[in-house]
Design a protein around this motif. Structure first.
Motif, PDB file in Angstrom:
ATOM      1  N   ARG A 303      -7.817  -7.709   3.696  1.00 26.94           N
ATOM      2  CA  ARG A 303      -7.480  -7.918   5.100  1.00 26.94           C
ATOM      3  C   ARG A 303      -6.048  -8.416   5.259  1.00 26.94           C
ATOM      4  O   ARG A 303      -5.321  -7.985   6.167  1.00 26.94           O
ATOM      5  CB  ARG A 303      -8.462  -8.927   5.699  1.00 26.94           C
ATOM      6  N   ALA A 304      -5.620  -9.312   4.378  1.00 28.16           N
ATOM      7  CA  ALA A 304      -4.241  -9.807   4.417  1.00 28.16           C
ATOM      8  C   ALA A 304      -3.250  -8.673   4.146  1.00 28.16           C
ATOM      9  O   ALA A 304      -2.199  -8.579   4.793  1.00 28.16           O
ATOM     10  CB  ALA A 304      -4.071 -10.926   3.395  1.00 28.16           C
ATOM     11  N   LYS A 305      -3.571  -7.817   3.200  1.00 31.45           N
ATOM     12  CA  LYS A 305      -2.698  -6.674   2.898  1.00 31.45           C
ATOM     13  C   LYS A 305      -2.627  -5.718   4.076  1.00 31.45           C
ATOM     14  O   LYS A 305      -1.565  -5.153   4.381  1.00 31.45           O
ATOM     15  CB  LYS A 305      -3.197  -5.952   1.649  1.00 31.45           C
ATOM     16  N   LYS A 306      -3.747  -5.534   4.748  1.00 30.46           N
ATOM     17  CA  LYS A 306      -3.758  -4.668   5.925  1.00 30.46           C
ATOM     18  C   LYS A 306      -2.878  -5.242   7.026  1.00 30.46           C
ATOM     19  O   LYS A 306      -2.150  -4.506   7.710  1.00 30.46           O
ATOM     20  CB  LYS A 306      -5.190  -4.501   6.425  1.00 30.46           C
ATOM     21  N   ALA A 307      -2.922  -6.570   7.193  1.00 28.86           N
ATOM     22  CA  ALA A 307      -2.071  -7.210   8.198  1.00 28.86           C
ATOM     23  C   ALA A 307      -0.603  -7.014   7.860  1.00 28.86           C
ATOM     24  O   ALA A 307       0.225  -6.712   8.730  1.00 28.86           O
ATOM     25  CB  ALA A 307      -2.411  -8.700   8.286  1.00 28.86           C
ATOM     26  N   MET A 308      -0.263  -7.169   6.584  1.00 25.43           N
ATOM     27  CA  MET A 308       1.129  -6.988   6.180  1.00 25.43           C
ATOM     28  C   MET A 308       1.561  -5.540   6.343  1.00 25.43           C
ATOM     29  O   MET A 308       2.728  -5.261   6.683  1.00 25.43           O
ATOM     30  CB  MET A 308       1.298  -7.448   4.728  1.00 25.43           C
ATOM     31  N   SER A 309       0.658  -4.617   6.132  1.00 20.18           N
ATOM     32  CA  SER A 309       1.004  -3.193   6.272  1.00 20.18           C
ATOM     33  C   SER A 309       1.283  -2.811   7.718  1.00 20.18           C
ATOM     34  O   SER A 309       1.848  -1.735   7.976  1.00 20.18           O
ATOM     35  CB  SER A 309      -0.117  -2.325   5.701  1.00 20.18           C
ATOM     36  N   CYS A 310       0.906  -3.673   8.677  1.00 19.76           N
ATOM     37  CA  CYS A 310       1.237  -3.408  10.083  1.00 19.76           C
ATOM     38  C   CYS A 310       2.741  -3.489  10.322  1.00 19.76           C
ATOM     39  O   CYS A 310       3.249  -2.908  11.296  1.00 19.76           O
ATOM     40  CB  CYS A 310       0.515  -4.400  10.987  1.00 19.76           C
ATOM     41  N   HIS A 311       3.450  -4.196   9.450  1.00 18.83           N
ATOM     42  CA  HIS A 311       4.897  -4.356   9.604  1.00 18.83           C
ATOM     43  C   HIS A 311       5.609  -3.193   8.898  1.00 18.83           C
ATOM     44  O   HIS A 311       6.299  -3.378   7.888  1.00 18.83           O
ATOM     45  CB  HIS A 311       5.335  -5.701   9.041  1.00 18.83           C
ATOM     46  N   HIS A 312       5.452  -1.998   9.473  1.00 19.52           N
ATOM     47  CA  HIS A 312       5.998  -0.793   8.838  1.00 19.52           C
ATOM     48  C   HIS A 312       7.512  -0.873   8.664  1.00 19.52           C
ATOM     49  O   HIS A 312       8.053  -0.404   7.660  1.00 19.52           O
ATOM     50  CB  HIS A 312       5.649   0.441   9.687  1.00 19.52           C
ATOM     51  N   SER A 313       8.185  -1.460   9.622  1.00 21.26           N
ATOM     52  CA  SER A 313       9.647  -1.503   9.563  1.00 21.26           C
ATOM     53  C   SER A 313      10.158  -2.374   8.420  1.00 21.26           C
ATOM     54  O   SER A 313      11.336  -2.283   8.047  1.00 21.26           O
ATOM     55  CB  SER A 313      10.214  -2.026  10.890  1.00 21.26           C
ATOM     56  N   GLN A 314       9.289  -3.202   7.862  1.00 19.84           N
ATOM     57  CA  GLN A 314       9.702  -4.144   6.815  1.00 19.84           C
ATOM     58  C   GLN A 314       9.209  -3.746   5.422  1.00 19.84           C
ATOM     59  O   GLN A 314       9.498  -4.443   4.454  1.00 19.84           O
ATOM     60  CB  GLN A 314       9.178  -5.545   7.141  1.00 19.84           C
ATOM     61  N   LEU A 315       8.467  -2.657   5.328  1.00 17.23           N
ATOM     62  CA  LEU A 315       7.838  -2.311   4.046  1.00 17.23           C
ATOM     63  C   LEU A 315       8.791  -1.544   3.135  1.00 17.23           C
ATOM     64  O   LEU A 315       8.588  -0.366   2.804  1.00 17.23           O
ATOM     65  CB  LEU A 315       6.559  -1.501   4.281  1.00 17.23           C
ATOM     66  N   LEU A 316       9.833  -2.219   2.708  1.00 16.28           N
ATOM     67  CA  LEU A 316      10.724  -1.680   1.688  1.00 16.28           C
ATOM     68  C   LEU A 316      10.056  -1.820   0.325  1.00 16.28           C
ATOM     69  O   LEU A 316       9.037  -2.484   0.165  1.00 16.28           O
ATOM     70  CB  LEU A 316      12.059  -2.417   1.721  1.00 16.28           C
ATOM     71  N   TRP A 317      10.627  -1.207  -0.699  1.00 17.37           N
ATOM     72  CA  TRP A 317       9.963  -1.149  -2.007  1.00 17.37           C
ATOM     73  C   TRP A 317       9.682  -2.535  -2.572  1.00 17.37           C
ATOM     74  O   TRP A 317       8.628  -2.779  -3.169  1.00 17.37           O
ATOM     75  CB  TRP A 317      10.811  -0.332  -2.986  1.00 17.37           C
ATOM     76  N   PHE A 318      10.627  -3.476  -2.395  1.00 19.82           N
ATOM     77  CA  PHE A 318      10.423  -4.803  -2.980  1.00 19.82           C
ATOM     78  C   PHE A 318       9.345  -5.585  -2.235  1.00 19.82           C
ATOM     79  O   PHE A 318       8.671  -6.440  -2.829  1.00 19.82           O
ATOM     80  CB  PHE A 318      11.738  -5.596  -3.014  1.00 19.82           C
ATOM     81  N   ARG A 319       9.136  -5.288  -0.943  1.00 13.92           N
ATOM     82  CA  ARG A 319       8.044  -5.952  -0.228  1.00 13.92           C
ATOM     83  C   ARG A 319       6.692  -5.367  -0.621  1.00 13.92           C
ATOM     84  O   ARG A 319       5.673  -6.054  -0.569  1.00 13.92           O
ATOM     85  CB  ARG A 319       8.264  -5.858   1.276  1.00 13.92           C
ATOM     86  N   ARG A 320       6.671  -4.123  -0.990  1.00 13.41           N
ATOM     87  CA  ARG A 320       5.421  -3.536  -1.491  1.00 13.41           C
ATOM     88  C   ARG A 320       5.023  -4.204  -2.812  1.00 13.41           C
ATOM     89  O   ARG A 320       3.844  -4.459  -3.066  1.00 13.41           O
ATOM     90  CB  ARG A 320       5.568  -2.025  -1.668  1.00 13.41           C
TER      91      ARG A 320
END
Length: 337
Positions: A303-320
């Protein structure tokens, strides 16, 4: 027939160097430390046909391997054939003590998480306010706290001091924050996003502590907040906007301006190794002192990962990579002010 003779000699233990052994010889067999050796006396013209006496020189000493294994360590004259088992017993005792202490520590934390009053948290139905600087802070750093408070049946509110407009994506990030909060169980009416030039998303700008404190206090009073959660003095990532929130909360707390019964929890910052290797950080977090510890189940981690995945504009490789390895996606350790 050779008689029994006390002796002390250096024996060449095969594969283990040499060691001094004190034992006895009987019938051409040396006994020492539970190991038998066959000995051949060197015939001396002064002692007849090879009688074994004190001081007799030995031509050769060989293993007969009659015991299951050779001595585990060098035998000394002081040890007198005593095997070094006390070291093993000592290590076992230390290991048992550490494991027992760790088990009791984990059990104590589990009991405290079942009962918020024991952990020093307000009871069920209380109102907690999460104070963040930018959209994505709630998922990237505080997801275990948000889900942990919901597990304790507390109502969670969120106050974000900027839209995250550093790259002119403020409107996009505002929508992403609302989506993330929905995944974490924070309804839109409980979410407040400040869009004020006094609080820009910029690590190079120092927010005014008094202005931040006044804005925060107003929000606390309007929503009748019992618990405030925010960053600690290091801001987890060292971002100046994170640290500004801590300074403001600290000022309110130290000056006695917070409402009666309102507590403050700060998220503990850890070193880089612990931050990005959660599987190494877990035992340390369990055994280290902290006031409150929130750990997510596998379902809550998803669920936490799903919440973070909502921030599409911030999902650069190092944030993944951050989502996969960071302890803050799974564990939050917090301290009361």
């Amino acid at each position: 027939m050779l008689g029994r003779t006390e002796f002390g000699l250096t024996l060449p233990y095969t594969g283990a160097g040499t060691g001094f052994c004190h034992g006895y010889i009987k019938d051409e067999t040396a006994q020492c430390g539970g190991v038998s050796f066959h000995v051949r006396p060197r015939v001396s013209p002064f002692s007849g046909h090879g009688a074994l006496n004190r001081g007799t020189q030995f031509q050769r000493v060989q293993f007969s391997r009659r015991s299951p294994s050779p001595p585990p360590a060098f035998l000394t004259a002081q040890a007198r054939c005593h095997l070094p088992g006390m070291e093993v017993v000592g290590l076992v005792c230390v290991a048992v003590a550490v494991l027992t202490w760790g088990f009791l520590r984990v059990r104590d934390l589990a009991e405290r998480m079942r009962s918020p009053e024991q952990a020093g948290l307000p009871g069920a139905g209380s109102r907690a306010l999460l104070v963040i600087a930018h959209p994505d802070d709630e998922a990237m750093f505080f997801a275990p706290t948000v889900l942990g408070l919901a597990r304790l049946e507390q109502r969670v509110f969120l106050l974000c001091f900027s839209t995250g407009n550093y790259y002119n994506q403020g409107e996009i990030r505002r929508k992403e924050l609302l989506q993330s909060c929905d995944v974490l169980g924070i309804p839109p009416p409980n979410v407040t996003i400040i869009d004020n030039s006094e609080f820009p998303d910029d690590p190079g700008v120092q927010w005014d502590t008094e202005r931040v404190a006044n804005t925060l206090l107003q929000h606390i009073n309007i929503n009748d907040i019992n618990l405030v959660v925010t960053f600690d003095a290091e801001g987890v990532s060292g971002h100046s906007n994170h640290i500004a929130l801590y300074k403001a909360v600290r000022a309110l707390h130290s000056e006695g301006k917070l409402p009666k019964g309102c507590s403050v929890l700060t998220l503990q910052s850890v070193n880089v190794l612990r931050k990005y290797l959660y599987f190494l950080d877990l035992p340390w977090s369990l055994l280290s002192p902290q006031d409150v510890l929130f750990m997510l189940t596998s379902q809550e981690v998803a669920r936490a990962k799903k919440a973070m995945s909502c921030h599409h504009s911030q999902l650069l490789w190092f944030r993944r990579l951050y989502i996969i390895f960071s302890r803050y996606m799974r564990i939050n350790s917090l301290q009361f002010l």
